[in-house]
Design an enzyme around this catalytic site. Structure first.
Site, PDB file in Angstrom:
ATOM      1  N   HIS A  56       6.031 -58.242  30.278  1.00  0.00           N
ATOM      2  CA  HIS A  56       5.735 -57.502  29.750  1.00  0.00           C
ATOM      3  C   HIS A  56       6.507 -56.924  27.866  1.00  0.00           C
ATOM      4  O   HIS A  56       7.286 -57.914  27.684  1.00  0.00           O
ATOM      5  CB  HIS A  56       6.409 -56.265  30.369  1.00  0.00           C
ATOM      6  CG  HIS A  56       5.928 -54.466  29.896  1.00  0.00           C
ATOM      7  ND1 HIS A  56       4.843 -54.083  30.337  1.00  0.00           N
ATOM      8  CD2 HIS A  56       6.606 -53.128  29.747  1.00  0.00           C
ATOM      9  CE1 HIS A  56       4.291 -53.189  30.111  1.00  0.00           C
ATOM     10  NE2 HIS A  56       5.551 -52.758  29.870  1.00  0.00           N
ATOM     11  N   LYS A  65      -1.322 -47.364  28.521  1.00  0.00           N
ATOM     12  CA  LYS A  65      -0.749 -46.934  26.684  1.00  0.00           C
ATOM     13  C   LYS A  65      -0.236 -48.136  26.176  1.00  0.00           C
ATOM     14  O   LYS A  65      -0.381 -49.197  27.634  1.00  0.00           O
ATOM     15  CB  LYS A  65       1.088 -46.521  27.693  1.00  0.00           C
ATOM     16  CG  LYS A  65       0.846 -45.084  26.232  1.00  0.00           C
ATOM     17  CD  LYS A  65       2.525 -44.632  26.592  1.00  0.00           C
ATOM     18  CE  LYS A  65       3.991 -45.768  26.384  1.00  0.00           C
ATOM     19  NZ  LYS A  65       5.039 -44.785  27.020  1.00  0.00           N
ATOM     20  N   LYS A 110       1.873 -50.758  23.997  1.00  0.00           N
ATOM     21  CA  LYS A 110       2.488 -50.980  22.774  1.00  0.00           C
ATOM     22  C   LYS A 110       2.171 -51.467  21.599  1.00  0.00           C
ATOM     23  O   LYS A 110       0.639 -52.941  21.871  1.00  0.00           O
ATOM     24  CB  LYS A 110       3.615 -51.737  23.741  1.00  0.00           C
ATOM     25  CG  LYS A 110       4.114 -51.530  24.582  1.00  0.00           C
ATOM     26  CD  LYS A 110       5.494 -50.088  24.317  1.00  0.00           C
ATOM     27  CE  LYS A 110       6.216 -49.717  25.665  1.00  0.00           C
ATOM     28  NZ  LYS A 110       6.956 -49.058  25.670  1.00  0.00           N
ATOM     29  N   ASP A 167       1.830 -46.273  21.881  1.00  0.00           N
ATOM     30  CA  ASP A 167       3.248 -46.158  22.255  1.00  0.00           C
ATOM     31  C   ASP A 167       4.030 -47.005  21.099  1.00  0.00           C
ATOM     32  O   ASP A 167       3.541 -48.486  21.226  1.00  0.00           O
ATOM     33  CB  ASP A 167       3.903 -46.628  23.352  1.00  0.00           C
ATOM     34  CG  ASP A 167       5.768 -46.268  22.835  1.00  0.00           C
ATOM     35  OD1 ASP A 167       6.284 -45.366  21.743  1.00  0.00           O
ATOM     36  OD2 ASP A 167       6.314 -46.165  24.295  1.00  0.00           O
ATOM     37  N   GLU A 188       2.792 -42.057  20.054  1.00  0.00           N
ATOM     38  CA  GLU A 188       4.327 -42.181  20.565  1.00  0.00           C
ATOM     39  C   GLU A 188       4.763 -42.567  19.800  1.00  0.00           C
ATOM     40  O   GLU A 188       4.536 -43.771  19.451  1.00  0.00           O
ATOM     41  CB  GLU A 188       3.940 -42.979  22.102  1.00  0.00           C
ATOM     42  CG  GLU A 188       5.664 -42.462  22.632  1.00  0.00           C
ATOM     43  CD  GLU A 188       5.939 -42.891  24.499  1.00  0.00           C
ATOM     44  OE1 GLU A 188       5.005 -43.578  24.923  1.00  0.00           O
ATOM     45  OE2 GLU A 188       7.301 -43.431  24.835  1.00  0.00           O
ATOM     46  N   ASP A 228      10.299 -39.781  21.861  1.00  0.00           N
ATOM     47  CA  ASP A 228      10.740 -40.570  22.718  1.00  0.00           C
ATOM     48  C   ASP A 228      11.914 -41.313  22.764  1.00  0.00           C
ATOM     49  O   ASP A 228      12.829 -40.173  22.938  1.00  0.00           O
ATOM     50  CB  ASP A 228       9.862 -41.737  23.423  1.00  0.00           C
ATOM     51  CG  ASP A 228      10.614 -42.714  24.249  1.00  0.00           C
ATOM     52  OD1 ASP A 228      11.999 -41.724  24.886  1.00  0.00           O
ATOM     53  OD2 ASP A 228       9.945 -43.657  24.658  1.00  0.00           O
ATOM     54  N   LYS A 230      13.105 -39.178  30.137  1.00  0.00           N
ATOM     55  CA  LYS A 230      13.038 -40.004  31.013  1.00  0.00           C
ATOM     56  C   LYS A 230      14.497 -39.410  31.662  1.00  0.00           C
ATOM     57  O   LYS A 230      15.886 -39.610  30.322  1.00  0.00           O
ATOM     58  CB  LYS A 230      13.367 -41.437  30.276  1.00  0.00           C
ATOM     59  CG  LYS A 230      11.886 -42.018  29.351  1.00  0.00           C
ATOM     60  CD  LYS A 230      12.179 -43.106  28.555  1.00  0.00           C
ATOM     61  CE  LYS A 230      11.303 -43.906  28.516  1.00  0.00           C
ATOM     62  NZ  LYS A 230      11.583 -45.213  27.057  1.00  0.00           N
ATOM     63  N   GLU A 285       4.641 -42.037  33.724  1.00  0.00           N
ATOM     64  CA  GLU A 285       3.577 -43.636  33.111  1.00  0.00           C
ATOM     65  C   GLU A 285       5.317 -44.033  35.071  1.00  0.00           C
ATOM     66  O   GLU A 285       6.123 -45.370  33.949  1.00  0.00           O
ATOM     67  CB  GLU A 285       4.625 -44.037  31.897  1.00  0.00           C
ATOM     68  CG  GLU A 285       5.790 -43.388  31.673  1.00  0.00           C
ATOM     69  CD  GLU A 285       5.823 -44.155  29.979  1.00  0.00           C
ATOM     70  OE1 GLU A 285       4.745 -44.242  28.924  1.00  0.00           O
ATOM     71  OE2 GLU A 285       7.175 -44.039  29.564  1.00  0.00           O
TER      72      GLU A 285
HETATM   73 MG    MG Z   1       8.441 -44.575  24.689  1.00  0.00          MG
END
Ligand code: MG
Length: 374
Positions: free
Chosen positions: A23, A168, A170, A199, A225, A250, A274, A328
């Site tokens: 990832h 989403k 990155k 993001d 984001e 975030d 989160k 997510e």
């Molecule tokens: Mg984020």
């Protein structure tokens, strides 16, 4: 006997859970997720578990599973021992007197206390949070920083399988113009069949954002984001005002005070909450409530938790009336090994609340042993 709620043992176990695929973030890549499990046992013999986890190491917020293990064992455990698991507010206040920040580590302990407390009462954790506002939540899939063709293929595979309907991506790993071109290609390929969000993980500055983000909005990207560093809330407000699509906070949002400031400056349209970065379930609920009062929906975001932390986030997301922007909570789907005796229930693009007391999940002791770090 089981009604003795005093904590008589705090234990930590560090594991590395292998992933199905690497990832990639702008500044980090992970092919296994390190997870710190914190076990809080009552004198009545009930054990609660919480999870300390960050996305791929300390780049996101300064904490890592190794720092969490030290902070929990050396500084938090002495505060917890002998205290009742239902004395949460005062215990966490006293923990705060000993440790200033370290919200990820505090979250692991706070969730473990909730799990133990709920198990003592024989109720699910969401009952302690006010009961469910919903019983499942949509789950967005996250795609890495790989080339357009690679992420489009992965997205189409998920769509065909009916697993996810929004994605989403990155960003921030390459030159902004090339990165925007990559995302525009993806957005074009997925136009009309799936929602595309991005993001930046705080990777761009104000001017780069003001120049390049409008082109993503034109291409059909539906949400952006955290383009700029967490502390730059004024820049985030300028970017929010300039873009026709929602901006999500975030890295800028960890505490209820951050939430008030973001709302007052209209610096974001959506709150990414989160349970990990926010220090646990209670603060997450507070932040979602501030958002709801300011007209800002909450999105249940992830630090790529294993099923334990994912279940904690799910209880929060289902119990928070303001968590209306989905989630997510895909962490367990990215993991190559099932850590629970009974897996979490993903179906129809949603993650569903488990039944059973506490978090409603049981760690598989064999898996805990197999992936334990020596
Ligand atoms: Mg984020």
């Amino acid at each position: 006997m089981t009604d003795d709620l005093r904590i008589d043992r705090v234990e930590t176990v560090l594991v590395d859970v292998p992933l199905r695929r690497p990832h990639r973030f702008a500044r980090a890549v992970m092919d296994a997720q390190p997870v710190l499990y914190v076990f809080v046992r009552t004198a009545g013999g009930i054990t609660g578990v919480g999870e300390g986890v960050v996305p791929a190491g300390p780049w996101w917020g300064g904490e890592s599973v190794e720092t969490m293990q030290l902070v929990v064992e050396r500084y938090m455990a002495p505060v917890l021992l002998g205290r009742r698991v239902d004395d949460l507010h005062r215990v966490m206040r006293d923990v705060g007197d000993v440790i200033a920040a370290n919200l990820f580590a505090k979250a692991a302990v706070e969730v473990a206390m909730h799990d133990a407390w709920a198990r003592c009462l024989g109720v699910p954790v969401h009952t302690l949070l006010g009961g469910p506002a919903r019983t499942s939540i949509p789950v967005t899939w996250a795609l890495g920083t790989e080339p357009a063709q690679v992420v489009v293929e992965e997205a189409l595979g998920k769509l065909d399988a009916g697993l996810h309907h929004t994605f989403k991506l990155k960003m921030g790993a390459q030159d902004p113009a090339a990165d925007v071109a990559r995302i525009r290609t993806v957005a074009e390929k997925l136009a009309g069949v799936a929602g595309v969000r991005v993001d930046l993980n705080a990777r761009w500055d104000r001017l780069t954002s003001l120049i390049h983000l409008p082109r993503l909005a034109e291409a059909g990207v539906e949400m952006v984001e955290q383009p700029v560093p967490g502390a730059e809330i004024e820049a985030l407000a300028e970017i929010s005002a300039a873009l026709p699509i929602p901006v999500m906070a975030d890295e800028s949002l960890r505490t209820p005070s951050d939430a008030v400031r973001l709302a007052r400056l209209r610096a974001a349209d959506i709150f990414a909450v989160k349970t990990t970065k926010c220090g646990g379930l209670r603060a997450s609920l507070d932040i979602a409530a501030i958002g709801a009062a300011a007209g800002l929906p909450t999105y249940a975001a992830t630090s790529i938790e294993s099923p334990v932390g994912t279940a904690a986030s799910l209880h929060f997301a289902c119990a928070a009336p303001g968590a209306t922007w989905g989630s997510e909570l895909f962490g367990p789907l990215l993991m190559a090994e099932e850590m629970l005796t009974t897996p979490l229930h993903y179906a129809g693009g949603h993650l569903h609340l488990p039944s059973g007391p506490g978090l409603g999940v049981e760690l598989d002791p064999d898996k805990l042993r197999a992936f334990r770090r020596d």
